[in-house]
Design an enzyme around this catalytic site. Structure first.
Site, short mmCIF file in Angstrom:
data_model
loop_
_atom_site.label_atom_id
_atom_site.label_comp_id
_atom_site.label_asym_id
_atom_site.label_seq_id
_atom_site.Cartn_x
_atom_site.Cartn_y
_atom_site.Cartn_z
N HIS A 193 -10.21 14.13 -36.91
CA HIS A 193 -10.74 13.80 -38.24
C HIS A 193 -12.18 14.31 -38.34
CE1 HIS A 193 -7.59 11.26 -39.79
NE2 HIS A 193 -7.69 10.36 -38.83
N HIS A 225 -7.33 11.66 -31.69
CA HIS A 225 -6.96 11.50 -33.11
C HIS A 225 -8.23 11.43 -33.98
CE1 HIS A 225 -4.51 9.33 -36.36
NE2 HIS A 225 -5.76 9.07 -36.71
N GLU A 226 -9.15 10.56 -33.56
CA GLU A 226 -10.38 10.38 -34.35
C GLU A 226 -11.26 11.64 -34.30
OE1 GLU A 226 -10.77 7.90 -36.33
OE2 GLU A 226 -9.00 6.84 -35.59
ZN ZN Z 1 -6.66 8.61 -38.50
#
Ligand code: ZN
Length: 384
Positions: A72, A68-69
């Protein structure tokens, strides 16, 4: 979060670290799975198998948090923004993105990338659980379903519309696009964050007192973190608003000494010694701005190499050195770079021509005058 963090290496050049509190999460999740989820979902499974599956699933969940990170960070990079470090900690993951996204669209895509990754990963786990159910032991299928479900919850929670959650950034991007003002958008998302923090706190208290569920503690901790982050975001807004109204051309220095990129270090040193500057914009033979060189960079060239190394070879070039248009608002310049006195310089470039420079001292002066309620004057002539 920078202390008490142990490094886990690098992925795609981004430093990955984990705060010690991540061990609590790992332990809690493994315990939850082994003692509550798996015994119900796979009643025939042994405690040893449950604990093994619980620990592995908790670790896989942390890995999906990292995915997830990473998403980003990678999307931020696509927009030329720095992505320095990802830290996993008690309340999830945090990606350090020191630069502001240049457009609402960039902000939206950077924010959405994380939850999109979680949904995708969750979908893969659920799909795997369904497809492989006939051949897998029940304890594995149930773990896969749990992983799919948790990633879905992670995506949904992060999309709640308030700073500092991803949904807050999404809200900010949309508000920025609609109102045309980044600062108004930031305040709207900050207010969303405060409402959200209050709601999460209320839910936590309800869980704890009415339902007697200990996850209430975690929710209250989370709300405290949300409230602090949302308030920090809002209190930074007024100064940023003032800085947004000041253009770089109002504070830049036009009285400057350029370093010819084709000169050797020795050749330029003689010239540099006669000025009062510590940093110099470097230009090409054709006069185009190339980068920035500082006395400290010159000092790192061994004296035996001074007559052979050219300024162009050692100067700091974009994107490491900041180039901005004279009409760029100062808020943007401040948010894009951390400027070190004596080392960094903002090159002010208009249609390919160097029209001025702004040194950290110039910008600090503006900040100080702004804090005093005085608008900085135009003829700020010194570069230090
Ligand atoms: Zn996030």
């Amino acid at each position: 979060m920078t202390y008490a963090t142990f490094p886990l290496g690098r992925i795609a050049g981004i430093r990955i670290g984990a705060h010690w509190s991540v061990l609590i999460v790992l332990g809690l999740l493994a315990w939850l799975l082994a003692t509550a989820v798996l015994p119900v979902g796979a009643p025939d499974s042994t405690p040893v198998a449950n604990w093994a599956a619980g620990i592995v699933s908790a670790a896989v969940f942390l890995a999906s948090l990292l995915a997830h990170e990473m998403c980003h960070a990678l999307v931020a990079r696509r927009y030329g923004l720095r992505a320095e470090r990802i830290t996993l900690w008690l309340l999830g993951g945090a990606t350090e993105l020191p630069d502001e996204p240049p457009t609402p669209r960039a902000q939206l895509l950077v924010a959405v990338a994380g939850p999109a990754a979680s949904l995708l990963v969750g979908g893969i786990f659920l799909g795997g659980a369904v497809l492989a159910a006939p051949v897998l032991p029940a304890v594995v299928s149930v773990s896969l379903v749990w992983l799919g479900w948790s990633n879905g919850v992670l995506a949904a929670f992060n999309l709640l519309p308030g700073t500092p959650l991803d949904g807050g950034r999404v809200l900010e991007a949309i508000a920025w696009r609609v109102t045309g003002s980044r600062d108004r958008a930031r305040r709207i998302a900050g207010a969303g964050g405060q409402v959200l923090a209050a709601a999460v706190a209320a839910f936590g208290v309800w869980e704890l007192l009415i339902r007697g569920d200990a996850t209430g503690f975690w929710l209250i901790g989370m709300s405290w973190f949300l409230a602090l982050a949302a308030r920090g975001e809002m209190s930074a807004a007024p100064l940023r608003e003032v800085l947004a109204r000041i253009r770089l051309r109002e504070v830049m220095s036009t009285d400057l000494v350029t370093a010819p990129g084709w000169y050797t270090v020795q050749g330029f040193l003689d010239q540099a010694a006669r000025t009062r500057f510590r940093t110099f914009p470097v230009v090409s033979f054709g006069g185009a701005p190339v980068g920035v060189v500082s006395l400290s960079a010159l000092s790192r060239v061994p004296s035996s190499a001074r007559t052979s190394v050219r300024i162009e070879d050692i100067c700091v070039k974009p994107p490491a050195c900041l180039v901005a248009s004279p009409d760029a608002p100062l808020s943007e310049v401040f948010s894009r770079a951390r400027l070190r006195p004596g080392q960094d310089l903002v090159l002010v470039v208009d249609r390919g021509v160097l029209v001025g420079v702004a040194a950290p001292g110039d910008l600090a002066r503006v900040l100080e005058l702004t804090a005093l309620g005085v608008r900085p004057g135009h003829d700020a002539g010194s570069v230090k």
